[in-house]
Scaffold this motif. Sequence first.
Motif, PDB file in Angstrom:
ATOM      1  N   TYR A  99      26.270  67.243  23.455  1.00 14.15           N
ATOM      2  CA  TYR A  99      26.071  67.103  21.868  1.00 14.15           C
ATOM      3  C   TYR A  99      26.794  68.918  21.698  1.00 14.15           C
ATOM      4  O   TYR A  99      27.806  68.897  20.740  1.00 14.15           O
ATOM      5  N   LYS A 103      30.465  70.234  19.686  1.00 12.24           N
ATOM      6  CA  LYS A 103      30.265  70.106  18.598  1.00 12.24           C
ATOM      7  C   LYS A 103      31.062  72.006  18.439  1.00 12.24           C
ATOM      8  O   LYS A 103      31.823  72.195  18.073  1.00 12.24           O
ATOM      9  N   ARG A 118      31.225  66.515  13.807  1.00  8.18           N
ATOM     10  CA  ARG A 118      30.041  65.916  14.403  1.00  8.18           C
ATOM     11  C   ARG A 118      30.306  64.465  15.221  1.00  8.18           C
ATOM     12  O   ARG A 118      29.350  64.197  16.009  1.00  8.18           O
ATOM     13  N   LEU A 119      30.544  63.841  14.587  1.00  7.50           N
ATOM     14  CA  LEU A 119      30.976  62.085  14.396  1.00  7.50           C
ATOM     15  C   LEU A 119      32.343  61.969  16.066  1.00  7.50           C
ATOM     16  O   LEU A 119      32.064  61.321  16.912  1.00  7.50           O
ATOM     17  N   GLY A 122      29.981  63.795  18.804  1.00  7.85           N
ATOM     18  CA  GLY A 122      29.213  61.917  19.077  1.00  7.85           C
ATOM     19  C   GLY A 122      30.279  61.207  20.199  1.00  7.85           C
ATOM     20  O   GLY A 122      30.037  60.918  21.546  1.00  7.85           O
ATOM     21  N   CYS A 123      31.257  61.053  19.874  1.00 12.13           N
ATOM     22  CA  CYS A 123      31.857  59.934  20.110  1.00 12.13           C
ATOM     23  C   CYS A 123      32.286  60.124  21.555  1.00 12.13           C
ATOM     24  O   CYS A 123      32.329  59.525  22.843  1.00 12.13           O
ATOM     25  N   ASN A 190      25.880  57.322  19.658  1.00 14.33           N
ATOM     26  CA  ASN A 190      25.596  58.395  19.585  1.00 14.33           C
ATOM     27  C   ASN A 190      26.142  59.284  18.510  1.00 14.33           C
ATOM     28  O   ASN A 190      25.022  59.803  17.569  1.00 14.33           O
ATOM     29  N   CYS A 191      27.291  58.421  17.537  1.00 12.56           N
ATOM     30  CA  CYS A 191      27.458  58.734  16.665  1.00 12.56           C
ATOM     31  C   CYS A 191      25.936  58.314  15.230  1.00 12.56           C
ATOM     32  O   CYS A 191      25.673  58.939  14.857  1.00 12.56           O
ATOM     33  N   VAL A 195      24.472  62.088  15.152  1.00 20.42           N
ATOM     34  CA  VAL A 195      25.082  62.465  13.951  1.00 20.42           C
ATOM     35  C   VAL A 195      23.793  62.409  12.409  1.00 20.42           C
ATOM     36  O   VAL A 195      22.854  62.883  11.948  1.00 20.42           O
TER      37      VAL A 195
END
Length: 309
Positions: A99, A103, A118-119, A122-123, A190-191, A195
């Motif tokens: 992750y 980023k 961040r989204l 995560g995706c 994940n998001c 996040v």
Amino acid sequence: MVGMKPKDMVPSAAVKFFGAGTAACIADLVTFPLDTAKVRLQIQGETHKTEVASATKYRGVFGTITTMVRTEGPRSLYNGLVAGLQRQMSFASVRIGLYDSMKQFYTRGTESAGIVTRLMAGCTTGAMAVAFAQPTDVVKVRFQAQVRVADGGRRYNSTLDAYKTIARDEGVKGLWKGCMPNITRNAIVNCAELVTYDMIKELILKYDLMTDNLPCHFTAAFGAGFCTTVVASPVDVVKTRFMNSGAGQYSSAVNCALTMLRNEGPTAFYKGFMPSFLRLGSWNIVMFVTYEQIKRGMTRAQQYWESPF
């Protein structure tokens, strides 16, 4: 993750990758009975209406666990544990361990990462993890749900037998059954999970509410677990039903969702919500607290190894 001080040695990608998988396995060992109860509650009601009276036997989280222990023995709570640990070691290593690297990829190496970045991170790691580890998830769900086989028979005799049987009876694509709803679910999970944890922890440290230590990690993980459960529960139920279904029962994940809505109503999408929350809340707490400690410990060991004096 946020919270590293300038003087601290930043954990390497390898440390994060290994630490995430290990922490997730520890969290699974602690919370697996709750996950099994969640699966049983989620698949309850999908049998034909003539069988509803005999099928509806689980009531609530602890009622489900009690019923399983009484009728199948305590070991039933850990059905699919081997596949679950295989899943976490491969799955969490990618979706959590990579992750921060993702980023940095999206921010081109800068430290500032907004909510959109961040989204996206995560995706991306969520989808990558599913594509890589989906067969382990299919086998885990099948094991957890295999009480549904009549006459006391077992659907699969072992984890390896499950992989072989699914591949033989349903083709190799059977091992990736439910991949699309799982990608959707894990992009959402994940998001919501990473996040939310990242932002809660950042706010706590920014306003000096706590130091970067266990209480801070606990609070951020609890908040992340609750948000994740609320957002991901409907997709999780559809994913579980679809992956556990026999050949031809549902034509697609969308068909599975529509069938649930038609036969059981909208509340079906939140079946097993309490065990989901108990499981995700406790799983997040154990995983994130363990992950932070593993990262810190491994980084210190690496620092000592490189500069012993």
